[in-house]
Design an enzyme around this catalytic site. Structure first.
Site, PDB file in Angstrom:
ATOM      1  CG  HIS B 140      -1.770   1.170   1.359  1.00 10.61           C
ATOM      2  ND1 HIS B 140      -1.904   1.884   2.501  1.00 10.61           N
ATOM      3  CD2 HIS B 140      -2.534   1.778   0.436  1.00 10.61           C
ATOM      4  CE1 HIS B 140      -2.748   2.889   2.296  1.00 10.61           C
ATOM      5  NE2 HIS B 140      -3.138   2.836   1.051  1.00 10.61           N
ATOM      6  N   GLY B 155       2.693   5.063   4.165  1.00  9.77           N
ATOM      7  CA  GLY B 155       2.143   5.734   5.336  1.00  9.77           C
ATOM      8  C   GLY B 155       0.669   5.428   5.456  1.00  9.77           C
ATOM      9  CD  GLU B 156      -1.664   4.046   9.638  1.00 10.12           C
ATOM     10  OE1 GLU B 156      -2.893   3.952   9.690  1.00 10.12           O
ATOM     11  OE2 GLU B 156      -0.893   3.081   9.746  1.00 10.12           O
ATOM     12  CB  SER B 157      -5.716   5.382   4.924  1.00  9.82           C
ATOM     13  OG  SER B 157      -5.777   4.390   3.961  1.00  9.82           O
ATOM     14  N   GLY B 158      -4.725   8.510   4.286  1.00 14.32           N
ATOM     15  CA  GLY B 158      -5.091   9.886   4.609  1.00 14.32           C
ATOM     16  C   GLY B 158      -3.934  10.763   5.042  1.00 14.32           C
ATOM     17  CB  SER B 162      -3.101  10.375  -3.412  1.00 17.90           C
ATOM     18  OG  SER B 162      -3.219   8.988  -3.189  1.00 17.90           O
ATOM     19  CD  GLU B 204      -9.653   7.569  -3.004  1.00 14.61           C
ATOM     20  OE1 GLU B 204      -8.877   6.670  -2.646  1.00 14.61           O
ATOM     21  OE2 GLU B 204     -10.585   7.971  -2.294  1.00 14.61           O
ATOM     22  NE  ARG B 245      16.513  18.713  13.898  1.00 18.39           N
ATOM     23  CZ  ARG B 245      16.063  19.506  14.867  1.00 18.39           C
ATOM     24  NH1 ARG B 245      15.310  19.016  15.834  1.00 18.39           N
ATOM     25  NH2 ARG B 245      16.329  20.794  14.867  1.00 18.39           N
TER      26      ARG B 245
END
Lengths: 87, 307
Positions: B140, B155-158, B162, B204, B245
């Site tokens: 994903h 990374g997480e959805s949202g 995209s 999307e 850093r």
């Protein structure tokens, strides 16, 4: 981690609109959720991911959830698929 | 997943001449990327013989068979064709012994021929088999090509993968896959990513919906496949967490058993992720060319302290 195999029964399979209901439902849960078809596994919270599987009527899919609300997630998604995405 | 390639695909791709083929030969599955030159088997030695491999008959085997009597030839070839081999390929367009054809017909094994020389043909075939039979996984994320570097955003959805890809495309880079990335390990060093056919070059965007990137931004904005050079993990900024850093240490992430350089970039409103990804791509290339900015800074510092 829990998983469940389900056969998709609605007329045209998981096309764009039912897939939207499916991912919206998945997104209500905190758990990580995946959909598996023929050992290809995608994120159940991603629309294009779910659509990429090309799930047609009669296809067996496995829903896998891992997290604090995994049980509820599987039940809710199974219910959604079994009620034919409220077509 | 049971990975295989059909003999029909190999015949079409390598333009092989069909000397003899039984019914349904196109669907014969090839499951191993190794091939075999059956010299030792013709000589009668079958220990460690792997019958799943494609057999390649070159000049050496041909010459060896040539000096035999017809009866010996039949006897030796019979032993080879008794094995469940997927196909036998003759190179250099060499003459097909009648005994060879008979054995192939008798045991229903495809007999193919190419004009290429043996070594050249074998290296091409092994290369192609390795790509076809490469271990595969679906991840994903979003795969983009930035300044020639293949970058997988995860990374997480949202979290904005995209959206970042969209901005990168607008800045002149290319989209390979959104949401689901099919990754193949094509060699012991290389991972190649592509999009599942159905959703290729779609993206999307929350609030807009599905976008056809190729239609809107043109041919120059998309690519079918790309090597994965760097993985960037986007995560919501957590105050208190320590982010890199200096960039003195290199991190990596394991995908299909290969270690791929990776970075974790915190996401916060007002951080322009597309520019950060561009910088990461250029920095990666610079490091690969032997220059590490953090090390250089440290060197200068040490020099001054030493004075």
């Amino acid at each position: 981690m829990v998983s469940k195999a389900i056969v998709v029964q609605n007329q045209v399979g998981l096309h764009a609109r039912p897939a939207t209901f499916f991912i919206q439902k998945s997104n209500e849960f905190k758990s990580s959720i995946w959909v598996e078809k023929d050992e290809r596994r995608v994120n159940a919270k991603s629309l294009l991911g779910v659509l990429s599987l090309g799930i047609t009527k009669g296809t067996e899919i496995t829903i896998i959830a891992d997290g604090s609300d995994e049980k509820d997630a599987i039940d809710a998604l199974e219910n959604l698929v079994e009620t034919n995405f409220s077509e | 997943m049971n990975i295989l390639v059909k003999l029909g695909t190999i015949i079409a791709e390598h333009k092989l001449e069909i000397v003899y083929a039984p019914d349904g030969y196109e669907d014969i599955p090839i499951t191993v990327a190794d091939v075999n030159r059956p010299s030792l088997q013709i000589a009668g030695f079958f220990d460690y013989f792997d019958p799943a491999r494609i057999q390649i008959l070159g000049k050496v085997e041909h010459t060896y068979l040539e000096q035999m009597s017809s009866q010996d030839r039949t006897e030796k070839l019979e032993k080879l064709f008794e094995q469940p081999i997927p196909a036998l390929i003759i190179t250099r367009e060499m003459e097909v012994f009648p005994e060879l054809l008979e054995c192939a017909q008798k045991h229903q094994r495809p007999l193919l021929r190419t004009a290429s020389s043996t070594s050249r043909f074998m290296s091409g075939l092994i290369l192609a088999l390795n790509v076809w039979l490469a271990p595969m996984t679906t991840m994903h994320g979003v795969l983009v090509e930035v300044y020639g570097e293949g970058i997988l955003l995860i990374g997480e959805s949202g979290v904005g993968k995209s959206e970042t890809a969209m901005e990168l495309v607008k800045r002149g880079h290319r989209l390979v896959a959104d949401d689901a990335v099919e990754i193949k390990r094509v060699s012991s060093k290389t991972l190649v990513g592509s999009s599942p056919e159905i959703i290729r070059h779609f993206i999307e965007l929350r609030g807009i919906g599905i976008i056809d990137v190729k239609r809107i931004f043109g041919m120059g904005a998309v690519k079918d496949t790309e090597n994965i050079d760097l993985i960037i993990n986007l995560e919501a900024w957590q105050s208190g967490k320590h982010y890199d850093r200096l960039g003195l240490d290199s991190h990596s992430m394991e995908v299909l058993g290969l270690k791929i350089p990776s970075l974790t970039i915190p996401v916060k409103p007002g951080r322009n992720l597309a520019i950060i990804v561009e910088v990461a791509a250029m920095n990666l290339r610079q490091r690969r060319m032997g220059y590490n900015a953090a090390e250089e800074l440290n060197r200068r510092l040490m020099e001054q302290m030493g004075e």
